[in-house]
Motif scaffolding. Structure first.
Motif, mmCIF file in Angstrom:
data_model
loop_
_atom_site.group_PDB
_atom_site.id
_atom_site.type_symbol
_atom_site.label_atom_id
_atom_site.label_comp_id
_atom_site.label_asym_id
_atom_site.label_seq_id
_atom_site.Cartn_x
_atom_site.Cartn_y
_atom_site.Cartn_z
ATOM 1 N N GLN A 95 30.829 77.799 42.787
ATOM 2 C CA GLN A 95 31.981 76.911 42.750
ATOM 3 C C GLN A 95 31.558 75.446 42.680
ATOM 4 O OE1 GLN A 95 35.343 77.649 42.869
ATOM 5 N NE2 GLN A 95 35.006 79.833 42.795
ATOM 6 N N ILE A 96 30.510 75.105 43.418
ATOM 7 C CA ILE A 96 30.025 73.730 43.427
ATOM 8 C C ILE A 96 28.510 73.752 43.361
ATOM 9 C CG2 ILE A 96 31.970 72.806 44.724
ATOM 10 C CD1 ILE A 96 30.147 72.818 47.191
ATOM 11 N N LYS A 97 27.952 72.659 42.912
ATOM 12 C CA LYS A 97 26.502 72.526 42.887
ATOM 13 C C LYS A 97 26.152 71.161 43.460
ATOM 14 C CE LYS A 97 25.839 75.366 38.767
ATOM 15 N NZ LYS A 97 27.168 75.898 38.686
ATOM 16 N N SER A 98 25.471 71.174 44.581
ATOM 17 C CA SER A 98 25.081 69.902 45.172
ATOM 18 C C SER A 98 23.944 70.104 46.152
ATOM 19 C CB SER A 98 26.264 69.257 45.892
ATOM 20 O OG SER A 98 25.823 68.107 46.568
ATOM 21 N N GLY A 99 22.889 69.332 45.964
ATOM 22 C CA GLY A 99 21.788 69.344 46.913
ATOM 23 C C GLY A 99 22.211 68.760 48.245
ATOM 24 N N ASP A 100 23.222 67.870 48.216
ATOM 25 C CA ASP A 100 23.718 67.268 49.452
ATOM 26 C C ASP A 100 24.254 68.343 50.394
ATOM 27 O OD1 ASP A 100 23.153 64.645 48.749
ATOM 28 O OD2 ASP A 100 25.089 64.370 47.779
ATOM 29 N N TRP A 101 25.024 69.287 49.864
ATOM 30 C CA TRP A 101 25.595 70.323 50.710
ATOM 31 C C TRP A 101 24.488 71.158 51.350
ATOM 32 C CZ3 TRP A 101 28.860 71.795 53.974
ATOM 33 C CH2 TRP A 101 28.952 73.124 54.365
ATOM 34 N N ALA A 102 23.476 71.505 50.580
ATOM 35 C CA ALA A 102 22.382 72.323 51.121
ATOM 36 C C ALA A 102 21.703 71.610 52.290
ATOM 37 C CB ALA A 102 21.375 72.648 50.027
ATOM 38 N N GLU A 103 21.490 70.324 52.130
ATOM 39 C CA GLU A 103 20.848 69.537 53.192
ATOM 40 C C GLU A 103 21.743 69.453 54.439
ATOM 41 O OE1 GLU A 103 19.738 64.904 53.912
ATOM 42 O OE2 GLU A 103 19.263 65.735 51.937
ATOM 43 N N HIS A 104 23.019 69.147 54.223
ATOM 44 C CA HIS A 104 23.952 69.029 55.349
ATOM 45 C C HIS A 104 24.163 70.381 56.028
ATOM 46 C CE1 HIS A 104 24.774 64.865 54.562
ATOM 47 N NE2 HIS A 104 25.113 65.134 53.323
ATOM 48 N N ARG A 105 24.254 71.455 55.250
ATOM 49 C CA ARG A 105 24.427 72.784 55.818
ATOM 50 C C ARG A 105 23.245 73.143 56.710
ATOM 51 N NH1 ARG A 105 22.687 77.431 55.968
ATOM 52 N NH2 ARG A 105 21.125 77.097 54.401
ATOM 53 N N LYS A 106 22.046 72.822 56.242
ATOM 54 C CA LYS A 106 20.844 73.110 57.030
ATOM 55 C C LYS A 106 20.858 72.324 58.351
ATOM 56 C CE LYS A 106 15.832 73.140 56.822
ATOM 57 N NZ LYS A 106 14.643 72.825 56.047
ATOM 58 N N THR A 107 21.237 71.056 58.288
ATOM 59 C CA THR A 107 21.321 70.225 59.499
ATOM 60 C C THR A 107 22.347 70.799 60.467
ATOM 61 O OG1 THR A 107 20.681 68.242 58.270
ATOM 62 C CG2 THR A 107 21.819 67.896 60.364
ATOM 63 N N MET A 108 23.510 71.186 59.937
ATOM 64 C CA MET A 108 24.552 71.752 60.793
ATOM 65 C C MET A 108 24.095 73.070 61.416
ATOM 66 S SD MET A 108 28.198 70.913 58.941
ATOM 67 C CE MET A 108 27.747 71.156 57.228
ATOM 68 N N GLN A 109 23.462 73.915 60.611
ATOM 69 C CA GLN A 109 22.988 75.204 61.104
ATOM 70 C C GLN A 109 21.972 75.030 62.233
ATOM 71 O OE1 GLN A 109 24.085 78.303 60.084
ATOM 72 N NE2 GLN A 109 22.874 79.055 61.794
ATOM 73 N N LEU A 135 28.544 67.080 59.151
ATOM 74 C CA LEU A 135 29.878 67.523 58.743
ATOM 75 C C LEU A 135 30.676 66.363 58.156
ATOM 76 C CD1 LEU A 135 32.057 69.704 58.560
ATOM 77 C CD2 LEU A 135 32.674 69.165 60.929
ATOM 78 N N SER A 136 30.615 65.208 58.804
ATOM 79 C CA SER A 136 31.379 64.060 58.287
ATOM 80 C C SER A 136 30.836 63.596 56.944
ATOM 81 C CB SER A 136 31.403 62.913 59.298
ATOM 82 O OG SER A 136 30.127 62.371 59.487
ATOM 83 N N GLN A 137 29.530 63.670 56.742
ATOM 84 C CA GLN A 137 28.959 63.314 55.438
ATOM 85 C C GLN A 137 29.435 64.293 54.363
ATOM 86 O OE1 GLN A 137 27.207 60.578 54.556
ATOM 87 N NE2 GLN A 137 27.594 59.899 56.649
ATOM 88 N N SER A 138 29.495 65.566 54.699
ATOM 89 C CA SER A 138 29.989 66.567 53.747
ATOM 90 C C SER A 138 31.453 66.317 53.408
ATOM 91 C CB SER A 138 29.833 67.976 54.336
ATOM 92 O OG SER A 138 28.476 68.285 54.526
ATOM 93 N N ILE A 139 32.237 65.969 54.411
ATOM 94 C CA ILE A 139 33.646 65.676 54.172
ATOM 95 C C ILE A 139 33.797 64.453 53.282
ATOM 96 C CG2 ILE A 139 35.774 64.879 55.309
ATOM 97 C CD1 ILE A 139 34.990 66.764 57.660
ATOM 98 N N HIS A 162 36.025 56.387 60.365
ATOM 99 C CA HIS A 162 36.651 56.261 59.072
ATOM 100 C C HIS A 162 37.617 57.408 58.867
ATOM 101 C CE1 HIS A 162 33.283 58.942 58.386
ATOM 102 N NE2 HIS A 162 34.006 59.458 57.418
ATOM 103 N N LEU A 163 38.465 57.266 57.852
ATOM 104 C CA LEU A 163 39.369 58.334 57.477
ATOM 105 C C LEU A 163 38.762 59.081 56.309
ATOM 106 C CD1 LEU A 163 42.862 56.615 57.554
ATOM 107 C CD2 LEU A 163 42.041 58.402 59.063
ATOM 108 N N ALA A 164 38.888 60.384 56.315
ATOM 109 C CA ALA A 164 38.407 61.181 55.180
ATOM 110 C C ALA A 164 39.580 61.857 54.536
ATOM 111 C CB ALA A 164 37.410 62.229 55.663
#
Length: 164
Positions: A95-109, A135-139, A162-164
């Protein structure tokens, strides 16, 4: 004198026409960008729903840490870990392709694992700050699909709201 006025009138008219053509090209270019952005946003709506669920579920952990309830915080991390895996499976579907999500997901995990293993409230809060930042960076990157969230990071990471 008439020649100068005629020259200035022709010059002004030419400049206005050039500006109008330039503006038309710019608007047309922006419409193409907006249309690509709309298609991109449509493609990630399922992921945004998962991210919204993850954010909503994180409120349980927030409440547990605010009330200084270590066991409840540990239990909340189990549900969050499950929600995080669901959001990641959405990514795996292409659905999406982003290295940012992989990095943030790993940090959250990693942060969730540390919270669930710890019996120390201070340690749990420290790792929750890391989880919240990721999580806020991902949002910020992917959005919540029209939902609004007020993000306030714990004091340990500085005073940034901030507001997201």
């Amino acid at each position: 004198m008439k020649k100068k006025i005629l020259f200035l009138t022709v010059l002004a008219t030419s400049l206005l026409q050039a500006k109008a053509q330039s503006h038309h090209k710019e608007v047309a270019g922006n419409n193409k960008i907006e249309s690509r952005a709309k298609k991109g946003k449509e493609a990630i709506k399922p992921f945004q729903r998962q991210l919204t669920t993850l954010f909503s579920t994180s409120m349980t952990l927030t409440d547990a840490l605010v009330s200084s309830d270590v066991p409840k915080a540990q239990a909340a991390t189990a549900l969050l870990t499950e929600r995080l895996a669901i959001a990641d499976s959405e990514l795996a579907k292409g659905q999406i392709k982003s290295g940012d999500w992989a990095e943030h997901r790993k940090t959250m995990q990693t942060a969730l694992e540390q919270i669930s293993c710890s019996k120390d409230l201070g340690t749990q809060r420290k790792h929750f700050a890391q989880f919240s930042e990721a999580l806020s960076q991902s949002i910020k990157i992917f959005g919540l699909g029209g939902a609004t969230a007020y993000l306030k990071l714990p004091d340990g990471l500085g005073e940034r709201s901030h507001l997201a």
